[in-house]
Design a protein around this motif. Structure first.
Motif, PDB file in Angstrom:
ATOM      1  N   ALA A  36     -10.489  13.222   4.919  1.00 35.31           N
ATOM      2  CA  ALA A  36     -10.790  12.161   3.959  1.00 35.31           C
ATOM      3  C   ALA A  36     -10.186  12.428   2.584  1.00 35.31           C
ATOM      4  CB  ALA A  36     -12.300  11.946   3.866  1.00 35.31           C
ATOM      5  N   PRO A  37     -10.453  13.598   1.964  1.00 37.65           N
ATOM      6  CA  PRO A  37      -9.827  13.829   0.647  1.00 37.65           C
ATOM      7  C   PRO A  37      -8.316  13.959   0.702  1.00 37.65           C
ATOM      8  CG  PRO A  37     -11.038  15.782   1.390  1.00 37.65           C
ATOM      9  CD  PRO A  37     -11.400  14.668   2.316  1.00 37.65           C
ATOM     10  N   ALA A  38      -7.772  14.454   1.826  1.00 40.86           N
ATOM     11  CA  ALA A  38      -6.316  14.563   1.932  1.00 40.86           C
ATOM     12  C   ALA A  38      -5.668  13.178   1.868  1.00 40.86           C
ATOM     13  CB  ALA A  38      -5.933  15.287   3.224  1.00 40.86           C
ATOM     14  N   TYR A  39      -6.196  12.237   2.653  1.00 38.47           N
ATOM     15  CA  TYR A  39      -5.655  10.883   2.615  1.00 38.47           C
ATOM     16  C   TYR A  39      -5.945  10.211   1.272  1.00 38.47           C
ATOM     17  CZ  TYR A  39      -3.988  10.434   7.414  1.00 38.47           C
ATOM     18  OH  TYR A  39      -3.260  10.562   8.570  1.00 38.47           O
ATOM     19  N   LEU A  40      -7.100  10.497   0.711  1.00 37.22           N
ATOM     20  CA  LEU A  40      -7.473   9.858  -0.553  1.00 37.22           C
ATOM     21  C   LEU A  40      -6.501  10.222  -1.666  1.00 37.22           C
ATOM     22  CD1 LEU A  40     -11.035   9.409  -1.946  1.00 37.22           C
ATOM     23  CD2 LEU A  40      -9.194  10.103  -3.468  1.00 37.22           C
ATOM     24  N   VAL A  41      -6.218  11.516  -1.852  1.00 36.45           N
ATOM     25  CA  VAL A  41      -5.352  11.900  -2.972  1.00 36.45           C
ATOM     26  C   VAL A  41      -3.915  11.426  -2.751  1.00 36.45           C
ATOM     27  CG1 VAL A  41      -6.776  13.849  -3.665  1.00 36.45           C
ATOM     28  CG2 VAL A  41      -4.948  14.225  -2.008  1.00 36.45           C
ATOM     29  N   LEU A  42      -3.453  11.456  -1.495  1.00 37.03           N
ATOM     30  CA  LEU A  42      -2.091  11.016  -1.230  1.00 37.03           C
ATOM     31  C   LEU A  42      -1.931   9.531  -1.497  1.00 37.03           C
ATOM     32  CD1 LEU A  42       0.744  11.758  -0.230  1.00 37.03           C
ATOM     33  CD2 LEU A  42      -0.036  11.257   2.089  1.00 37.03           C
ATOM     34  N   PHE A  43      -2.885   8.730  -1.034  1.00 37.66           N
ATOM     35  CA  PHE A  43      -2.763   7.289  -1.221  1.00 37.66           C
ATOM     36  C   PHE A  43      -3.181   6.853  -2.620  1.00 37.66           C
ATOM     37  CE2 PHE A  43      -1.894   7.442   3.175  1.00 37.66           C
ATOM     38  CZ  PHE A  43      -1.124   6.316   3.423  1.00 37.66           C
ATOM     39  N   ALA A  44      -3.914   7.697  -3.334  1.00 38.35           N
ATOM     40  CA  ALA A  44      -4.119   7.432  -4.760  1.00 38.35           C
ATOM     41  C   ALA A  44      -2.782   7.472  -5.486  1.00 38.35           C
ATOM     42  CB  ALA A  44      -5.081   8.456  -5.362  1.00 38.35           C
ATOM     43  N   LEU A  45      -1.942   8.408  -5.083  1.00 43.40           N
ATOM     44  CA  LEU A  45      -0.600   8.492  -5.665  1.00 43.40           C
ATOM     45  C   LEU A  45       0.216   7.247  -5.337  1.00 43.40           C
ATOM     46  CD1 LEU A  45       1.639  11.625  -5.725  1.00 43.40           C
ATOM     47  CD2 LEU A  45       2.589   9.479  -4.907  1.00 43.40           C
ATOM     48  N   TRP A  46       0.203   6.840  -4.038  1.00 40.94           N
ATOM     49  CA  TRP A  46       0.962   5.642  -3.660  1.00 40.94           C
ATOM     50  C   TRP A  46       0.397   4.398  -4.348  1.00 40.94           C
ATOM     51  CZ3 TRP A  46       5.015   7.773  -2.392  1.00 40.94           C
ATOM     52  CH2 TRP A  46       5.178   8.699  -1.352  1.00 40.94           C
ATOM     53  N   GLY A  47      -0.910   4.360  -4.582  1.00 40.79           N
ATOM     54  CA  GLY A  47      -1.499   3.204  -5.248  1.00 40.79           C
ATOM     55  C   GLY A  47      -1.231   3.170  -6.737  1.00 40.79           C
TER      56      GLY A  47
END
Length: 427
Positions: A36-47
């Motif tokens: 969950a946090p791995a996807y969250l931080v990566l897609f926070a960057l893309w967002g």
């Protein structure tokens, strides 16, 4: 009836090959909680970066040419991402190390990306922004491709809906959180880049440490050839029609999302909703808050339900219909209220899609020996829309105006929902 088995006592099940019922406990639960946090931080960057931080930097360079310049920068980065994803997956498939195939590239990608994020945040020319974003895109795609391969690599099939719910929630909440962070730090762009870069590096490093993969050092490896490389970007639709239909549906639904909520969101609010740049940036957190509850609820419910019912296609179809319906609101009412309704309903529909569609795609992959490469192709359904959306949206805005973005998104979402119907190997 097969009995439910736990991974606390059956470590060998943590490889994606088990097809019976399984309890999410022990190492599997730990993996679930760290994804969950791995996807969250990566897609926070893309967002945060292409839609807001880059948009702000581009606008400050030349407000009159912001639409075309942003399309140029984001399209260049997304084109590089398209080329990088399958190659990154192929490289991780072929990696042999005591840390496994995926972990080395996850750490290396986020480390290199962190340095390049600082460079990007310091640029004050269009060429600098373009080259910086290209470099950032390459680095983080080197990390993302092996991350996505973990689902078919290590997760039993009947637990993938729960895992996809968690990763889908991480992606959606990450996108929204990234937009919130970027808009909150609109006057401190470099700081926003630093926060995002540090978060990705720390979380990915801890992820690989807390969830070690089996050593791949002794695994056989097919000799490299030009033919192998040439197949990197290709899965035959004739031989694997279900993969092709899944690919098409995923790409169309993501394109529907990025046409409206991608690189031009700030400009939509500023010019179509008529808020101006400052109020537009301040409004993005409101949209984030409107979308977050539905996104979380959808991802929490849809994935586990798809496991329980062993159904995937119906969820993807409903998701497309919900997202299409959401796009009617700002078309009919070009106001902040219309955008809030669109985000609330659209985030719920897109949450259902994110929660279940990755499971569907994991079940139509052609070859377990090339999961990384094939998922790199699947990930093109995110990066390719990111490439096409700026050009498509920019052309629509320049020719017909912002209002036509919403009918375009509606048509794309409906086509995406219809594309999964012919899939035969998944219910």
């Amino acid at each position: 009836m097969p009995t439910t088995r736990t991974l606390a006592s059956d470590e060998h099940l943590l490889d994606g090959s088990y097809d019976g019922p399984v309890a999410v406990r022990g190492p599997l639960r730990r993996l679930l909680l760290w994804l969950a946090p791995a996807y969250l931080v990566l897609f926070a960057l893309w967002g945060a970066v292409p839609g807001i931080l880059l948009a702000l930097q581009v606008e400050r360079l030349d407000p009159a040419e912001k639409v075309g310049n942003l399309a140029l920068v984001t399209t260049a980065g997304a084109l590089v991402s398209i080329l990088t994803q399958p190659v990154a997956g192929l490289i991780s498939d072929r990696t042999r190390s005591r840390h496994g195939r995926r972990a080395p590239w996850m750490v290396a990608g986020t480390a290199a990306g962190g340095v390049l994020m600082v460079v990007l945040g310091s640029q004050h020319t269009l060429l600098g922004l373009l080259l910086g974003w290209v470099g950032v895109s390459i680095a983080y795609n080197l990390a993302q491709a092996p991350l996505t391969a973990i689902l078919p690599d290590r997760i039993p099939r009947l637990a993938r809906g729960s895992f996809s719910a968690v990763t889908g929630m991480g992606m959606l909440v990450g996108m929204l959180a990234g937009q919130f962070l970027a808009s909150s730090l609109a006057d401190a762009v470099l700081l926003a880049y630093l926060v995002l870069a540090a978060a990705c590096l720390v979380v990915f490093t801890l992820f690989t440490w807390r969830n070690p993969d089996r050593s791949s050092a002794e695994e056989p490896r097919e000799p490299f050839s030009l033919r192998t490389f040439a197949r990197t970007y290709w899965v035959s639709p004739r031989q694997h029609p279900d993969f092709a239909w899944g690919f098409a549906g995923r790409m169309l639904l993501n394109l529907a999302y990025y046409v409206v909520a991608g690189g031009y969101l700030l400009y939509v609010l500023a010019d179509y909703i008529d808020l101006g740049s400052d109020r537009a940036a301040a409004t993005i957190p409101l949209l984030t808050l409107a979308g977050a509850p539905g996104a979380v609820l959808a991802t929490v419910l849809a994935g586990p339900l798809s496991d329980r019912w062993d159904r995937r296609k119906i969820f993807v179809g409903v998701a497309g219909l919900l997202f299409a319906g959401a796009m009617v609101a700002p078309l009919v009412s070009p106001t902040v209220t219309g955008m809030v309704v669109a985000y609330a309903v659209g985030a719920f529909g897109y949450g259902v899609f994110q929660s279940v569609d990755s499971v569907l795609m994991s079940e139509v992959l052609p070859n377990k020996q090339t999961f990384g490469k094939d998922l790199g192709i699947v990930n093109m359904t995110i990066t390719l829309p990111q490439t096409l959306a700026p050009a498509l949206a920019g052309g629509i805005v320049l020719v017909a105006g912002y209002a036509w973005l919403f009918p375009t998104a509606i048509v794309l979402a409906l086509l995406g929902a219809a594309a999964v119907v012919p899939i035969k190997s998944v219910r």
